[in-house]
Design a protein around this motif. Sequence first.
Motif, PDB file in Angstrom:
ATOM      1  N   SER A  66      51.881  15.109  75.914  1.00  0.00           N
ATOM      2  CA  SER A  66      53.035  14.329  76.346  1.00  0.00           C
ATOM      3  C   SER A  66      53.619  13.591  75.152  1.00  0.00           C
ATOM      4  CB  SER A  66      52.642  13.338  77.442  1.00  0.00           C
ATOM      5  OG  SER A  66      51.689  12.428  76.956  1.00  0.00           O
ATOM      6  N   VAL A  67      54.786  13.042  75.366  1.00  0.00           N
ATOM      7  CA  VAL A  67      55.459  12.263  74.339  1.00  0.00           C
ATOM      8  C   VAL A  67      55.557  10.837  74.867  1.00  0.00           C
ATOM      9  CG1 VAL A  67      57.552  12.023  72.959  1.00  0.00           C
ATOM     10  CG2 VAL A  67      56.786  14.311  73.660  1.00  0.00           C
ATOM     11  N   THR A  68      55.038   9.911  74.119  1.00  0.00           N
ATOM     12  CA  THR A  68      55.047   8.521  74.589  1.00  0.00           C
ATOM     13  C   THR A  68      56.412   7.883  74.373  1.00  0.00           C
ATOM     14  OG1 THR A  68      54.364   7.518  72.498  1.00  0.00           O
ATOM     15  CG2 THR A  68      52.607   8.311  73.963  1.00  0.00           C
ATOM     16  N   SER A  69      56.652   6.819  75.084  1.00  0.00           N
ATOM     17  CA  SER A  69      57.922   6.097  74.941  1.00  0.00           C
ATOM     18  C   SER A  69      58.023   5.438  73.562  1.00  0.00           C
ATOM     19  CB  SER A  69      58.052   5.042  76.042  1.00  0.00           C
ATOM     20  OG  SER A  69      56.998   4.098  75.932  1.00  0.00           O
ATOM     21  N   MET A  70      56.909   5.243  72.885  1.00  0.00           N
ATOM     22  CA  MET A  70      56.917   4.611  71.552  1.00  0.00           C
ATOM     23  C   MET A  70      57.273   5.589  70.437  1.00  0.00           C
ATOM     24  SD  MET A  70      53.488   2.241  71.820  1.00  0.00           S
ATOM     25  CE  MET A  70      52.430   3.669  71.899  1.00  0.00           C
ATOM     26  N   SER A  71      57.274   6.870  70.737  1.00  0.00           N
ATOM     27  CA  SER A  71      57.530   7.874  69.707  1.00  0.00           C
ATOM     28  C   SER A  71      58.919   7.703  69.095  1.00  0.00           C
ATOM     29  CB  SER A  71      57.422   9.277  70.309  1.00  0.00           C
ATOM     30  OG  SER A  71      57.798  10.235  69.348  1.00  0.00           O
ATOM     31  N   LYS A  72      58.954   7.811  67.783  1.00  0.00           N
ATOM     32  CA  LYS A  72      60.241   7.749  67.087  1.00  0.00           C
ATOM     33  C   LYS A  72      60.829   9.147  66.883  1.00  0.00           C
ATOM     34  CE  LYS A  72      59.621   3.403  64.686  1.00  0.00           C
ATOM     35  NZ  LYS A  72      58.443   2.735  64.939  1.00  0.00           N
ATOM     36  N   GLN A  73      60.050  10.169  67.198  1.00  0.00           N
ATOM     37  CA  GLN A  73      60.500  11.554  67.042  1.00  0.00           C
ATOM     38  C   GLN A  73      60.308  12.326  68.352  1.00  0.00           C
ATOM     39  OE1 GLN A  73      57.992  10.424  64.709  1.00  0.00           O
ATOM     40  NE2 GLN A  73      59.516   9.733  63.250  1.00  0.00           N
ATOM     41  N   LYS A  74      60.897  11.835  69.404  1.00  0.00           N
ATOM     42  CA  LYS A  74      60.719  12.439  70.726  1.00  0.00           C
ATOM     43  C   LYS A  74      61.174  13.902  70.761  1.00  0.00           C
ATOM     44  CE  LYS A  74      61.029   8.273  73.594  1.00  0.00           C
ATOM     45  NZ  LYS A  74      61.055   7.238  72.598  1.00  0.00           N
ATOM     46  N   ASP A  75      62.321  14.173  70.198  1.00  0.00           N
ATOM     47  CA  ASP A  75      62.837  15.548  70.235  1.00  0.00           C
ATOM     48  C   ASP A  75      61.934  16.505  69.467  1.00  0.00           C
ATOM     49  OD1 ASP A  75      64.985  14.797  71.794  1.00  0.00           O
ATOM     50  OD2 ASP A  75      66.352  14.568  70.085  1.00  0.00           O
ATOM     51  N   GLN A  76      61.468  16.088  68.297  1.00  0.00           N
ATOM     52  CA  GLN A  76      60.586  16.934  67.503  1.00  0.00           C
ATOM     53  C   GLN A  76      59.245  17.146  68.215  1.00  0.00           C
ATOM     54  OE1 GLN A  76      62.303  14.308  66.423  1.00  0.00           O
ATOM     55  NE2 GLN A  76      63.179  14.672  64.403  1.00  0.00           N
ATOM     56  N   ILE A  81      55.604  20.745  71.658  1.00  0.00           N
ATOM     57  CA  ILE A  81      55.019  21.075  72.956  1.00  0.00           C
ATOM     58  C   ILE A  81      55.610  22.376  73.482  1.00  0.00           C
ATOM     59  CG2 ILE A  81      54.834  20.358  75.376  1.00  0.00           C
ATOM     60  CD1 ILE A  81      54.648  17.447  74.325  1.00  0.00           C
ATOM     61  N   GLN A  82      56.919  22.535  73.360  1.00  0.00           N
ATOM     62  CA  GLN A  82      57.564  23.771  73.810  1.00  0.00           C
ATOM     63  C   GLN A  82      57.019  24.984  73.053  1.00  0.00           C
ATOM     64  OE1 GLN A  82      61.645  22.590  73.222  1.00  0.00           O
ATOM     65  NE2 GLN A  82      61.926  22.120  75.400  1.00  0.00           N
ATOM     66  N   TYR A  83      56.754  24.803  71.765  1.00  0.00           N
ATOM     67  CA  TYR A  83      56.177  25.879  70.958  1.00  0.00           C
ATOM     68  C   TYR A  83      54.774  26.228  71.463  1.00  0.00           C
ATOM     69  CZ  TYR A  83      53.886  28.061  66.943  1.00  0.00           C
ATOM     70  OH  TYR A  83      53.164  28.898  66.140  1.00  0.00           O
ATOM     71  N   LEU A  84      53.963  25.204  71.727  1.00  0.00           N
ATOM     72  CA  LEU A  84      52.582  25.430  72.163  1.00  0.00           C
ATOM     73  C   LEU A  84      52.504  26.134  73.521  1.00  0.00           C
ATOM     74  CD1 LEU A  84      50.956  22.052  71.073  1.00  0.00           C
ATOM     75  CD2 LEU A  84      50.599  24.315  70.036  1.00  0.00           C
ATOM     76  N   ILE A  85      53.496  25.915  74.381  1.00  0.00           N
ATOM     77  CA  ILE A  85      53.464  26.555  75.692  1.00  0.00           C
ATOM     78  C   ILE A  85      54.333  27.813  75.757  1.00  0.00           C
ATOM     79  CG2 ILE A  85      52.846  24.424  76.893  1.00  0.00           C
ATOM     80  CD1 ILE A  85      55.793  24.276  77.857  1.00  0.00           C
ATOM     81  N   SER A  86      54.865  28.224  74.616  1.00  0.00           N
ATOM     82  CA  SER A  86      55.682  29.436  74.590  1.00  0.00           C
ATOM     83  C   SER A  86      54.811  30.648  74.934  1.00  0.00           C
ATOM     84  CB  SER A  86      56.325  29.629  73.216  1.00  0.00           C
ATOM     85  OG  SER A  86      55.326  29.948  72.254  1.00  0.00           O
TER      86      SER A  86
END
Length: 181
Positions: A66-76, A81-86
């Motif tokens: 998951s991506v936390t709300s604190m992440s400064k690079q949410k899109d990256q 994650i999208q790559y890992l589940i491809s």
Amino acid sequence: MKAHKDGLPYRNEFLKDKDLAMFVWLSSIIFVFPDDFKSMNWDVVSLPTFEGLPNVGSQAYPTYFSVTSMSKQKDQAMKVIQYLISDSIQESLSKKGVMPVAKSDAIKKVYGQESAFKDKNLKSAFYNKFAPIPAKSRYDSLLLSPYTKAANPIILSGDYNTVFRATEEDAGKKLADAKKQ
């Protein structure tokens, strides 16, 4: 059932002592202890199912990203994650014997084909549907311990009424204390 070394038989009795005929664990056990599995004659089957839930096995035990709300690079982070589940990565992992999260039958079909255990019945992991993972409450982690501790006494004594009664009292006290806070 009889106690074995002050408890229930577990992984070492199966892998090291080899005095346990069957053992239920995560499908990844063969990659955690590969040398032990290479040194013995074994195979894999699906777990039995309940009469009221035919063709429904155990729950999946997935790894969550998951991506936390604190992440400064949410899109990256989401792109990773999208790559890992491809499909391509999931197929590659599946071939190595890592249980895929993809629902594709083609990806499941190649499960374990490139692993050291490709001659085993690894596909039995997909024989039944996975049981649904229940919703969790904020109290689950608090209540898990008393019920986990109850398993051995219930199995060894067969007296589930007494053990569950005591466990329920313990869990009720913990829940009441947590609600006061």
